[in-house]
Design a protein around this motif. Structure first.
Motif, PDB file in Angstrom:
ATOM      1  N   LEU A  70      51.409  55.827 -52.753  1.00 51.61           N
ATOM      2  CA  LEU A  70      50.252  55.342 -51.946  1.00 51.61           C
ATOM      3  C   LEU A  70      49.017  56.404 -51.873  1.00 51.61           C
ATOM      4  O   LEU A  70      49.369  57.852 -51.826  1.00 51.61           O
ATOM      5  N   ASN A  71      47.809  56.260 -52.145  1.00 52.23           N
ATOM      6  CA  ASN A  71      46.937  57.063 -51.796  1.00 52.23           C
ATOM      7  C   ASN A  71      46.885  57.291 -50.293  1.00 52.23           C
ATOM      8  O   ASN A  71      47.302  56.610 -49.554  1.00 52.23           O
ATOM      9  N   GLU A  72      46.049  58.437 -50.223  1.00 49.86           N
ATOM     10  CA  GLU A  72      45.884  58.744 -48.513  1.00 49.86           C
ATOM     11  C   GLU A  72      45.353  57.544 -47.643  1.00 49.86           C
ATOM     12  O   GLU A  72      44.355  56.886 -48.510  1.00 49.86           O
ATOM     13  N   PHE A  73      45.712  57.090 -46.459  1.00 50.77           N
ATOM     14  CA  PHE A  73      45.390  55.981 -45.843  1.00 50.77           C
ATOM     15  C   PHE A  73      45.326  56.425 -44.208  1.00 50.77           C
ATOM     16  O   PHE A  73      45.920  57.352 -43.859  1.00 50.77           O
ATOM     17  N   LYS A  74      44.782  55.461 -43.461  1.00 54.04           N
ATOM     18  CA  LYS A  74      44.540  55.714 -42.340  1.00 54.04           C
ATOM     19  C   LYS A  74      44.936  54.363 -41.749  1.00 54.04           C
ATOM     20  O   LYS A  74      44.339  53.324 -42.324  1.00 54.04           O
ATOM     21  N   ILE A  75      45.705  54.292 -40.567  1.00 56.58           N
ATOM     22  CA  ILE A  75      46.109  52.943 -39.809  1.00 56.58           C
ATOM     23  C   ILE A  75      45.918  52.968 -38.538  1.00 56.58           C
ATOM     24  O   ILE A  75      46.211  54.184 -38.031  1.00 56.58           O
ATOM     25  N   SER A  76      45.396  51.894 -37.755  1.00 53.07           N
ATOM     26  CA  SER A  76      45.317  51.956 -36.341  1.00 53.07           C
ATOM     27  C   SER A  76      46.603  52.024 -35.583  1.00 53.07           C
ATOM     28  O   SER A  76      47.531  51.416 -35.864  1.00 53.07           O
ATOM     29  N   ASN A  77      46.500  52.568 -34.675  1.00 51.11           N
ATOM     30  CA  ASN A  77      47.910  52.843 -33.539  1.00 51.11           C
ATOM     31  C   ASN A  77      47.851  51.658 -32.876  1.00 51.11           C
ATOM     32  O   ASN A  77      48.783  51.191 -31.986  1.00 51.11           O
ATOM     33  N   GLN A  78      46.835  50.614 -32.700  1.00 48.11           N
ATOM     34  CA  GLN A  78      46.761  49.367 -31.850  1.00 48.11           C
ATOM     35  C   GLN A  78      46.304  48.253 -32.454  1.00 48.11           C
ATOM     36  O   GLN A  78      45.561  48.364 -33.757  1.00 48.11           O
ATOM     37  N   LEU A  79      46.531  47.159 -32.047  1.00 45.51           N
ATOM     38  CA  LEU A  79      46.484  45.792 -32.734  1.00 45.51           C
ATOM     39  C   LEU A  79      44.966  45.649 -31.917  1.00 45.51           C
ATOM     40  O   LEU A  79      44.519  45.996 -31.085  1.00 45.51           O
ATOM     41  N   VAL A  80      44.123  44.824 -32.794  1.00 43.14           N
ATOM     42  CA  VAL A  80      42.881  44.029 -32.429  1.00 43.14           C
ATOM     43  C   VAL A  80      43.055  43.432 -31.216  1.00 43.14           C
ATOM     44  O   VAL A  80      43.790  42.549 -31.018  1.00 43.14           O
ATOM     45  N   THR A  81      42.011  43.562 -30.261  1.00 44.34           N
ATOM     46  CA  THR A  81      42.069  42.986 -29.060  1.00 44.34           C
ATOM     47  C   THR A  81      41.244  41.764 -28.897  1.00 44.34           C
ATOM     48  O   THR A  81      40.436  41.457 -29.862  1.00 44.34           O
ATOM     49  N   ASN A  82      41.353  40.753 -27.953  1.00 44.87           N
ATOM     50  CA  ASN A  82      40.669  39.581 -27.874  1.00 44.87           C
ATOM     51  C   ASN A  82      39.097  39.983 -27.658  1.00 44.87           C
ATOM     52  O   ASN A  82      38.235  39.428 -28.162  1.00 44.87           O
ATOM     53  N   GLU A  83      38.820  41.197 -26.787  1.00 47.82           N
ATOM     54  CA  GLU A  83      37.653  41.760 -26.714  1.00 47.82           C
ATOM     55  C   GLU A  83      36.940  42.030 -28.095  1.00 47.82           C
ATOM     56  O   GLU A  83      35.663  41.723 -28.215  1.00 47.82           O
ATOM     57  N   GLU A  84      37.496  42.712 -28.910  1.00 44.35           N
ATOM     58  CA  GLU A  84      37.078  43.342 -30.143  1.00 44.35           C
ATOM     59  C   GLU A  84      36.755  41.953 -31.193  1.00 44.35           C
ATOM     60  O   GLU A  84      35.695  41.920 -31.591  1.00 44.35           O
ATOM     61  N   TYR A  85      37.556  40.931 -30.930  1.00 48.24           N
ATOM     62  CA  TYR A  85      37.452  39.806 -31.836  1.00 48.24           C
ATOM     63  C   TYR A  85      36.436  38.995 -31.137  1.00 48.24           C
ATOM     64  O   TYR A  85      35.406  38.199 -31.967  1.00 48.24           O
TER      65      TYR A  85
END
Length: 396
Positions: free
Chosen positions: A216-231
């Motif tokens: 794997l190349n270097e990567f970042k991943i969110s610690n949270q799921l996308v919320t209704n507000e963001e969507y």
């Protein structure tokens, strides 16, 4: 809550009759809030009537355990193999999937009689001298198969009730697992060689086997799921009107379906409402967005200037964030792990033949039965489907 890998509680040292009864009874409990009319509805091809799920999971034990291994066993009804075989070519002809909703017979009461008959015979089988280690493995598969259908039952019930113009609730009480939302942040992982795939004791499906190294190349991943507000911000920014964020096939899906929001969202009287298992409610902006297909997940990620994680990235990172609230789309096609081999006979049809035109989802959801989730589980669905409890986790 964080889903952690626990020792599997379905193993050779447990009381099989007790475990069998516990899991089988849970399927019935899922259906208890239904009216009799709810058992027979099939709004779309992907949704099976609840009574079919109850019959099919019973057929599994009759067909694979009792008939070939319990001398003197008599099938409940010779026609049920045709009615409740799902996709096993090895077992013979079957009712095509689109016609499951046409099965006014057998009746719901007939199917409960069928379950009782098979359950009683399985009880006798557990007390007999015919149970051996190879059959224990098959029983274990059957119980995990039933748990898969318990999740499908709840998912299909929501679709059936959520497309009733009256929006009837399934249950009034809250059955979802609420996450405490923290400040979202991206977790960094260095490039390197990692290992993925099932490793250890306990049950797993054959598509999880073949633990192997991945670079794997270097990567970042969110610690949270996308919320209704963001969507909702994506919707209000014209996300469904801008082809630049969508795959070509996804853009065709948007145009053909006049898509403007996730499944179960309704804009009524100038506000967004959402059909939940509790009925129609004002959208909770803090909840993780749900019932998103791969096209929508990818488009949202593109709009944010990010992407979906690969399944290898997700598995490696999963120990560092909470999961279990939504099935999470990845950017990985459903393909076999190195060394994968289909088993002989009908059991070999369980996973391998679906390894084309499917996309991997990881994690589990609020509909997943307790004890039936692990971070190596490889769920898979076609890219256009929304009806499962699916959500979005971003990577970059």
């Amino acid at each position: 809550m964080k889903t952690v890998k626990l020792p599997n509680d379905i193993n050779f040292t447990k009381n099989w009759a007790e475990k069998y009864s516990e899991i089988r009874n849970h399927s019935v409990e899922i259906c208890r809030p239904l009216e009799i009319e709810d058992y027979v509805v099939q709004p779309i091809i992907d949704v099976s009537p609840p009574k079919w799920h109850l019959g099919h999971t019973t057929w599994f034990f009759e067909t694979f355990i009792l008939q070939p291994n319990f001398p003197g066993y008599k099938v409940f009804d010779e026609q049920y193999n045709f009615v409740f075989n799902s996709y096993y070519e090895t077992i013979g002809a079957r009712v095509i999937r689109t016609d499951r909703g046409n099965l006014s017979r057998p009746s719901v009461s007939d199917i409960f009689k069928y379950r009782k008959y098979v359950d009683e015979k399985m009880g006798e089988f557990f007390k007999s001298g015919y149970l051996n280690e190879s059959l224990e493995s098959l029983i274990e598969l059957g119980l995990n198969h039933e748990q898969q259908h318990q999740e499908l039952l709840l998912t299909d019930i929501k679709y059936i009730l959520g497309h009733n113009p009256l929006f009837p609730p399934y249950k009034k009480e809250n059955i979802s697992k609420k996450e405490s939302k923290k400040n979202p942040q991206m977790i960094n992982f260095p490039e390197g060689i990692y290992e993925i795939g099932f490793n250890g004791e306990g049950f797993c499906f054959d598509n999880e086997l073949g633990r192997h190294k991945v670079y794997l190349n270097e990567f970042k991943i969110s610690n949270q799921l996308v919320t209704n507000e963001e969507y909702l911000q994506f919707i209000e920014a014209g996300g469904y009107e801008d082809f630049r964020y969508w795959h070509a096939e996804g853009w065709e899906w948007v145009k053909q379906n006049n898509a403007r929001s996730p499944l179960y969202w309704h804009f009524i009287d100038e506000k967004w409402l959402n059909y939940t298992l509790r009925g129609l409610e004002v959208i909770d902006l803090n909840e993780a967005v749900c019932h998103i297909n791969f096209f929508e997940a990818s488009a949202f990620a593109a709009w944010k200037g990010k992407r979906l994680p690969t399944e290898a990235e997700w598995e490696i990172a999963s120990e560092h964030f909470n999961w279990g609230e939504r099935w999470e789309w990845t950017n990985s096609a459903y393909l076999p792990y190195p060394g994968f081999k289909k088993q002989s006979g009908a059991v070999g049809e369980y996973n391998g033949k679906f390894m084309v035109n499917q996309t991997i989802l990881r994690g589990s959801s609020i509909a997943t039965p307790i004890g039936h989730s692990r971070n190596t589980y490889r769920n898979f669905f076609p890219t256009h489907l929304q009806w499962q409890f699916t959500g979005i986790r971003l990577a970059q």
